[in-house]
Design a protein around this motif. Sequence first.
Motif, PDB file in Angstrom:
ATOM      1  N   ALA A  79     -20.011 -35.683 -28.556  1.00 26.67           N
ATOM      2  CA  ALA A  79     -19.836 -34.330 -28.016  1.00 26.67           C
ATOM      3  C   ALA A  79     -18.546 -34.240 -27.202  1.00 26.67           C
ATOM      4  O   ALA A  79     -17.830 -33.229 -27.273  1.00 26.67           O
ATOM      5  CB  ALA A  79     -21.033 -33.938 -27.162  1.00 26.67           C
ATOM      6  N   GLY A  80     -18.237 -35.280 -26.449  1.00 27.72           N
ATOM      7  CA  GLY A  80     -16.988 -35.298 -25.697  1.00 27.72           C
ATOM      8  C   GLY A  80     -15.770 -35.296 -26.598  1.00 27.72           C
ATOM      9  O   GLY A  80     -14.768 -34.626 -26.313  1.00 27.72           O
ATOM     10  N   LEU A  81     -15.865 -36.025 -27.706  1.00 27.14           N
ATOM     11  CA  LEU A  81     -14.748 -36.032 -28.647  1.00 27.14           C
ATOM     12  C   LEU A  81     -14.596 -34.686 -29.347  1.00 27.14           C
ATOM     13  O   LEU A  81     -13.486 -34.203 -29.547  1.00 27.14           O
ATOM     14  CB  LEU A  81     -14.932 -37.144 -29.683  1.00 27.14           C
ATOM     15  N   VAL A  82     -15.709 -34.057 -29.711  1.00 26.92           N
ATOM     16  CA  VAL A  82     -15.644 -32.751 -30.370  1.00 26.92           C
ATOM     17  C   VAL A  82     -15.108 -31.692 -29.413  1.00 26.92           C
ATOM     18  O   VAL A  82     -14.377 -30.790 -29.833  1.00 26.92           O
ATOM     19  CB  VAL A  82     -17.034 -32.360 -30.919  1.00 26.92           C
ATOM     20  N   ALA A  83     -15.427 -31.817 -28.135  1.00 27.45           N
ATOM     21  CA  ALA A  83     -14.905 -30.857 -27.157  1.00 27.45           C
ATOM     22  C   ALA A  83     -13.386 -30.945 -27.051  1.00 27.45           C
ATOM     23  O   ALA A  83     -12.726 -29.967 -26.703  1.00 27.45           O
ATOM     24  CB  ALA A  83     -15.543 -31.108 -25.804  1.00 27.45           C
ATOM     25  N   ARG A  84     -12.835 -32.096 -27.371  1.00 25.83           N
ATOM     26  CA  ARG A  84     -11.383 -32.272 -27.317  1.00 25.83           C
ATOM     27  C   ARG A  84     -10.701 -31.982 -28.650  1.00 25.83           C
ATOM     28  O   ARG A  84      -9.507 -32.177 -28.791  1.00 25.83           O
ATOM     29  CB  ARG A  84     -11.058 -33.695 -26.894  1.00 25.83           C
ATOM     30  N   LEU A  85     -11.481 -31.546 -29.620  1.00 32.31           N
ATOM     31  CA  LEU A  85     -10.946 -31.305 -30.966  1.00 32.31           C
ATOM     32  C   LEU A  85      -9.932 -30.166 -30.947  1.00 32.31           C
ATOM     33  O   LEU A  85     -10.284 -29.021 -30.668  1.00 32.31           O
ATOM     34  CB  LEU A  85     -12.091 -30.968 -31.917  1.00 32.31           C
ATOM     35  N   PRO A  86      -8.687 -30.479 -31.240  1.00 32.23           N
ATOM     36  CA  PRO A  86      -7.677 -29.415 -31.264  1.00 32.23           C
ATOM     37  C   PRO A  86      -7.791 -28.613 -32.566  1.00 32.23           C
ATOM     38  O   PRO A  86      -8.046 -29.166 -33.628  1.00 32.23           O
ATOM     39  CB  PRO A  86      -6.357 -30.183 -31.205  1.00 32.23           C
TER      40      PRO A  86
END
Length: 76
Positions: free
Chosen positions: A24-31
């Motif tokens: 979820a943290g990685l998806v939140a940073r998805l540009p």
Amino acid sequence: MLAAVVGPLLGASVLGALILHLLAGLVARLPTSDALGALSVMAGSAVVLITLLPFTLLSLRRAREVWAAMQDSRRS
């Protein structure tokens, strides 16, 4: 003997929660506009899964084996 089942199940659930949290943290940073950044996030997600998923599955397998042993000991 119940503690032998609870330990691996608790470990598997904690690892599962950690996997979901990191993904979820990685998806939140998805540009949205940067393709290279999106590939970097996808690679990070793959690393999280490759690193943590085997430990989660091993914990579940251990809990299942202990549960099966408990069921066998009750029958005899």
